[in-house]
Design a protein around this motif. Structure first.
Motif, PDB file in Angstrom:
ATOM      1  N   ASN A  58       0.684  -0.930  -0.036  1.00  0.00           N
ATOM      2  CA  ASN A  58       0.055  -0.001   0.085  1.00  0.00           C
ATOM      3  C   ASN A  58       0.739   1.419   0.090  1.00  0.00           C
ATOM      4  O   ASN A  58       2.122   1.332   0.409  1.00  0.00           O
ATOM      5  N   TYR A  59       0.219   2.200  -0.312  1.00  0.00           N
ATOM      6  CA  TYR A  59       1.020   3.690  -0.697  1.00  0.00           C
ATOM      7  C   TYR A  59       0.205   4.914  -0.123  1.00  0.00           C
ATOM      8  O   TYR A  59      -0.995   4.905  -0.210  1.00  0.00           O
ATOM      9  N   ALA A  60       0.841   5.761   0.336  1.00  0.00           N
ATOM     10  CA  ALA A  60       0.283   6.952   0.416  1.00  0.00           C
ATOM     11  C   ALA A  60       0.040   7.760  -0.848  1.00  0.00           C
ATOM     12  O   ALA A  60       0.409   7.237  -1.947  1.00  0.00           O
ATOM     13  N   ASP A  61      -1.179   8.404  -0.794  1.00  0.00           N
ATOM     14  CA  ASP A  61      -1.392   9.171  -2.014  1.00  0.00           C
ATOM     15  C   ASP A  61      -0.339  10.005  -2.789  1.00  0.00           C
ATOM     16  O   ASP A  61      -0.321  10.039  -3.982  1.00  0.00           O
ATOM     17  N   SER A  62       0.415  10.634  -1.929  1.00  0.00           N
ATOM     18  CA  SER A  62       1.234  11.567  -2.313  1.00  0.00           C
ATOM     19  C   SER A  62       2.438  10.618  -3.182  1.00  0.00           C
ATOM     20  O   SER A  62       3.290  11.496  -3.775  1.00  0.00           O
ATOM     21  N   VAL A  63       2.633   9.530  -3.011  1.00  0.00           N
ATOM     22  CA  VAL A  63       3.497   8.774  -3.714  1.00  0.00           C
ATOM     23  C   VAL A  63       3.227   7.555  -4.803  1.00  0.00           C
ATOM     24  O   VAL A  63       3.829   7.120  -5.432  1.00  0.00           O
ATOM     25  N   LYS A  64       1.801   7.341  -4.436  1.00  0.00           N
ATOM     26  CA  LYS A  64       1.307   6.350  -5.219  1.00  0.00           C
ATOM     27  C   LYS A  64       1.282   6.505  -6.808  1.00  0.00           C
ATOM     28  O   LYS A  64       1.298   7.532  -7.335  1.00  0.00           O
ATOM     29  N   GLY A  65       1.994   5.476  -7.562  1.00  0.00           N
ATOM     30  CA  GLY A  65       2.230   5.440  -9.006  1.00  0.00           C
ATOM     31  C   GLY A  65       3.624   5.874  -9.276  1.00  0.00           C
ATOM     32  O   GLY A  65       4.092   5.840 -10.161  1.00  0.00           O
ATOM     33  N   ARG A  66       4.361   6.470  -8.317  1.00  0.00           N
ATOM     34  CA  ARG A  66       5.902   6.851  -8.407  1.00  0.00           C
ATOM     35  C   ARG A  66       6.682   5.860  -7.570  1.00  0.00           C
ATOM     36  O   ARG A  66       7.847   5.839  -8.086  1.00  0.00           O
ATOM     37  N   PHE A  67       6.177   5.578  -6.396  1.00  0.00           N
ATOM     38  CA  PHE A  67       6.896   4.715  -5.712  1.00  0.00           C
ATOM     39  C   PHE A  67       6.696   3.440  -5.682  1.00  0.00           C
ATOM     40  O   PHE A  67       5.513   2.934  -5.641  1.00  0.00           O
ATOM     41  N   THR A  68       7.622   2.274  -5.332  1.00  0.00           N
ATOM     42  CA  THR A  68       7.444   0.716  -5.190  1.00  0.00           C
ATOM     43  C   THR A  68       8.262   0.431  -4.216  1.00  0.00           C
ATOM     44  O   THR A  68       9.306   0.356  -4.065  1.00  0.00           O
ATOM     45  N   ILE A  69       7.351  -0.494  -3.139  1.00  0.00           N
ATOM     46  CA  ILE A  69       7.975  -1.167  -2.165  1.00  0.00           C
ATOM     47  C   ILE A  69       8.166  -2.506  -2.541  1.00  0.00           C
ATOM     48  O   ILE A  69       7.272  -3.066  -2.989  1.00  0.00           O
ATOM     49  N   SER A  70       9.155  -3.144  -2.015  1.00  0.00           N
ATOM     50  CA  SER A  70       9.402  -4.588  -2.283  1.00  0.00           C
ATOM     51  C   SER A  70      10.619  -5.131  -1.430  1.00  0.00           C
ATOM     52  O   SER A  70      11.293  -4.388  -0.559  1.00  0.00           O
ATOM     53  N   ARG A  71      10.758  -6.370  -1.207  1.00  0.00           N
ATOM     54  CA  ARG A  71      11.636  -6.920  -0.387  1.00  0.00           C
ATOM     55  C   ARG A  71      12.256  -8.299  -1.252  1.00  0.00           C
ATOM     56  O   ARG A  71      11.738  -8.786  -2.124  1.00  0.00           O
TER      57      ARG A  71
END
Lengths: 111, 109
Positions: A58-71
């Protein structure tokens, strides 16, 4: 000692990309809840993104579509891929589980 | 996106008790918001005090406790110490998306 250590920060031009890493020791990033939280200079904390036990993200609206979290379980490392960076993304970025926090890494977006 | 509200500042006497609250623009805060409380001292990173409403981290002093109170999440400090003077943040989750409050600056005076 349980530790999370962030790396990959620095100065980047607007529109650029950066990948933050968070290496864990005495702790496993999977399958635990892991998150990224940031703090702009002189401001409060902002929740950025999280990855959950079921690997959903999940992402904050401010970064959605620009940031990707992974492990990467083999490297026991959490990542934050940041694209289309803006000046307002300038902040100290922390990786954190429920109760363990990294020391933070500074990302500065400026020309 | 929901707005999470905290008192901007509070003052407590040494040895006294104070309650910090965390409200939601969407209505009543419940355990399904999984309230967290963090402490951040100047120049340092945050530290988790309370998670899932009332669970205390192993390193959290017993004088800190979390609860739900009057439709909000609450952090109660009983027996305030000088070292408790700092900034406190709450975090609520809305369908797995987190939102921090603006923080409460606590003065022990």
């Amino acid at each position: 000692e349980v530790q999370l250590v962030e790396s990959g920060g620095g100065l980047i031009q607007p529109g650029g990309s950066l990948r933050l890493s968070c290496a864990a020791s005495e702790f496993t990033v999977s399958p635990n809840y892991m998150s990224w939280v940031r703090q702009a200079p002189g401001k409060g904390l902002e929740w950025v993104s999280a990855i959950y036990r079921d690997d959903r993200t999940n992402y904050a609206d401010s970064v959605k579509g620009r940031f990707t979290i992974s492990r990467d379980n083999s490297k026991n490392t959490l990542y934050l891929h940041m694209n289309s960076l803006r000046a307002e993304d300038t902040a100290v970025y922390y990786c954190a589980s429920h109760v363990v926090w990294g020391q933070g890494i500074l990302v500065t977006v400026s020309s | 996106q929901a707005v999470v509200t905290q008192e901007p500042s509070l003052t407590v006497s040494p040895g006294g008790t104070v309650t910090l609250t965390c409200g939601s623009s969407t209505g009543v805060v419940t355990s399904e918001h999984y309230p967290y409380w963090f402490q951040q001292k100047p120049g340092q990173g945050p530290r988790t005090l309370i998670f899932d409403t009332s669970s205390r981290h192993s390193s959290t002093p017993a004088r800190f406790s979390g609860s739900l109170l009057g439709g909000k999440a609450a952090l109660t400090l009983s027996g305030a110490q000088p070292e408790d003077e700092t900034e406190y943040y709450c975090l609520l989750f809305y369908s797995r998306v987190g939102v921090f409050g603006g923080g409460t600056k606590l003065t022990v005076l």
